[in-house]
Design an enzyme around this catalytic site. Structure first.
Site, PDB file in Angstrom:
ATOM      1  N   HIS A   1      -7.032   3.048   4.077  1.00 14.55           N
ATOM      2  CA  HIS A   1      -6.706   3.910   5.219  1.00 14.55           C
ATOM      3  C   HIS A   1      -7.955   4.283   6.034  1.00 14.55           C
ATOM      4  CE1 HIS A   1      -2.818   4.663   3.215  1.00 14.55           C
ATOM      5  NE2 HIS A   1      -2.426   5.284   4.320  1.00 14.55           N
TER       6      HIS A   1
ATOM      7  N   CYS B   1     -11.039   3.054   0.574  1.00  8.83           N
ATOM      8  CA  CYS B   1      -9.590   3.249   0.692  1.00  8.83           C
ATOM      9  C   CYS B   1      -9.201   2.534   1.975  1.00  8.83           C
ATOM     10  CB  CYS B   1      -9.261   4.736   0.784  1.00  8.83           C
ATOM     11  SG  CYS B   1      -7.561   5.093   1.301  1.00  8.83           S
TER      12      CYS B   1
ATOM     13  N   ASP C   1       0.888  -1.168   0.000  1.00 10.28           N
ATOM     14  CA  ASP C   1       0.000   0.000   0.000  1.00 10.28           C
ATOM     15  C   ASP C   1       0.927   1.219   0.000  1.00 10.28           C
ATOM     16  OD1 ASP C   1      -2.380   1.584   0.302  1.00 10.28           O
ATOM     17  OD2 ASP C   1      -1.954   1.789   2.421  1.00 10.28           O
ATOM     18  N   SER C   2       0.328   2.400  -0.093  1.00  9.13           N
ATOM     19  CA  SER C   2       1.132   3.622  -0.048  1.00  9.13           C
ATOM     20  C   SER C   2       1.617   3.932   1.367  1.00  9.13           C
ATOM     21  CB  SER C   2       0.284   4.792  -0.534  1.00  9.13           C
ATOM     22  OG  SER C   2      -0.818   4.953   0.345  1.00  9.13           O
TER      23      SER C   2
ATOM     24  N   CYS D   1      -4.670  -1.876  -1.461  1.00 13.45           N
ATOM     25  CA  CYS D   1      -4.840  -0.480  -1.830  1.00 13.45           C
ATOM     26  C   CYS D   1      -5.815  -0.416  -3.001  1.00 13.45           C
ATOM     27  CB  CYS D   1      -3.482   0.080  -2.245  1.00 13.45           C
ATOM     28  SG  CYS D   1      -3.544   1.763  -2.875  1.00 13.45           S
ATOM     29  N   ASN D   2      -6.932   0.263  -2.798  1.00 14.17           N
ATOM     30  CA  ASN D   2      -7.926   0.405  -3.866  1.00 14.17           C
ATOM     31  C   ASN D   2      -7.351   1.158  -5.052  1.00 14.17           C
ATOM     32  OD1 ASN D   2     -10.914  -0.175  -2.529  1.00 14.17           O
ATOM     33  ND2 ASN D   2      -9.406   0.482  -1.039  1.00 14.17           N
TER      34      ASN D   2
ATOM     35  N   GLU E   1      -1.694   9.311   8.093  1.00  8.63           N
ATOM     36  CA  GLU E   1      -0.266   8.955   8.125  1.00  8.63           C
ATOM     37  C   GLU E   1       0.504   9.793   9.156  1.00  8.63           C
ATOM     38  OE1 GLU E   1       1.638   6.619   6.549  1.00  8.63           O
ATOM     39  OE2 GLU E   1      -0.102   5.734   5.561  1.00  8.63           O
TER      40      GLU E   1
ATOM     41  N   TYR F   1      -0.977   7.869  -2.989  1.00  6.78           N
ATOM     42  CA  TYR F   1      -1.203   7.383  -4.345  1.00  6.78           C
ATOM     43  C   TYR F   1      -2.434   8.046  -4.970  1.00  6.78           C
ATOM     44  CZ  TYR F   1       1.986   3.282  -4.097  1.00  6.78           C
ATOM     45  OH  TYR F   1       3.062   2.433  -4.031  1.00  6.78           O
ATOM     46  N   GLY F   2      -3.416   8.309  -4.141  1.00 11.58           N
ATOM     47  CA  GLY F   2      -4.719   8.774  -4.639  1.00 11.58           C
ATOM     48  C   GLY F   2      -4.679  10.100  -5.358  1.00 11.58           C
TER      49      GLY F   2
END
Ligand code: DGL
Length: 263
Positions: free
Chosen positions: A186, A184, A7-8, A71-72, A152, A39-40
């Site tokens: 997260h 997502c 994932d990011s 990660c979507n 994050e 990433y989004g």
């Protein structure tokens, strides 16, 4: 069984947490690509390149037999390409849980929270077009720029995060939305804030457990015996608030966790 997951950042650990409840006798190698997060808010080509780099790293360094795109956003931009490039690898992606949301909603009004890149992607549009004709529902889609950064930073509980979420969610509350898709990985980390704003009258849909069960089925069909210890090793390409890992991965009995920068 060696399983690569990426994932990011920290979000994909919500999927790993679900995996730890189902998968045994495996080594999980998790890459948090924080150098390139979020990433989004990147282009599809950039996200594809990050995904290819990480997959190559995981294959060459650990000889992984299965890959989870936790990660979507990466799933939307890269899964097709990765499946073409690595046909013998088990590859499972993450997609917004529109189908379970349609099954669960009573009011017929569903909120979808996701990154800008996921909502823009063809994959999401195709998913929605296929499923929304199965029942009379209205989807309220909301891109959430800035939310991943808050999480994050360790600011999930800050006033700024609450204000961001209120801006997106109060209109949904007023529209009688009773089910919200967390599109997502997260966003489960702010589930409590979302529930609070929606006055707890909402079902939140995340797909970690479905991914873990699907992985078990596919790996068992290739001879995996689901017994023994599970280890999780975490790699990070940039900065990471390491203390936040403990809030997500709460099952430590059989977990071994280290953090190493890739480059
Ligand atoms: N956690 C990721 C997802 O599921 C991406 C978050 C980001 O880096 O924007 O979409």
């Amino acid at each position: 069984m060696k399983i690569g997951v990426f994932d990011s950042g920290l979000g994909g650990l919500t999927v790993v947490q679900a995996m730890t409840k189902v998968i045994k006798g495996a080594e999980i190698f998790y890459v948090a690509d924080t150098k390139n997060a979020p990433y989004g808010e990147k282009t599809a080509d950039q996200i594809l390149q990050y995904s290819l780099n990480i997959t190559q790293y995981l294959i060459h360094t650990y000889q992984i037999e299965a890959l989870i795109l936790a990660c979507n956003t990466a799933t939307s931009s890269a899964i097709k390409h990765l499946r073409q490039k690595y046909p013998s690898l088990i590859i499972i992606g993450t997609e917004p849980g529109i189908k379970p949301a349609i099954a669960l909603t009573k009011t017929g009004n569903i909120g979808v929270l996701a990154t800008p890149a996921t909502l823009k992607g063809n994959k999401y549009q195709t998913l929605v077009n296929t499923l929304s004709s199965t029942k009379d529902v209205a989807l309220f889609e909301q891109a959430c720029p800035g939310l991943v950064e808050q999480i994050e930073k360790g600011d999930a509980d800050s006033i700024e995060t609450k204000l961001l979420l209120e801006k997106w969610l109060i209109p949904m509350r007023e529209k009688n939305v009773d089910t919200i898709v967390l599109g997502c990985t997260h966003y489960p980390l702010v589930a409590h804030v979302i529930e609070d704003i929606m006055h707890s009258k909402v079902k939140l849909i995340q797909t970690g457990h479905a991914i873990a069960r699907h992985l078990l089925l596919l790996t068992e069909s290739k001879g995996h015996r689901n017994v023994g210890d599970l280890s999780v090793t975490i790699y990070v390409t940039g900065e990471l608030q390491v203390y936040l890992i403990d809030n997500i991965l709460d099952t430590y009995e059989n977990l071994h966790k280290i953090v190493i920068p890739i480059a």
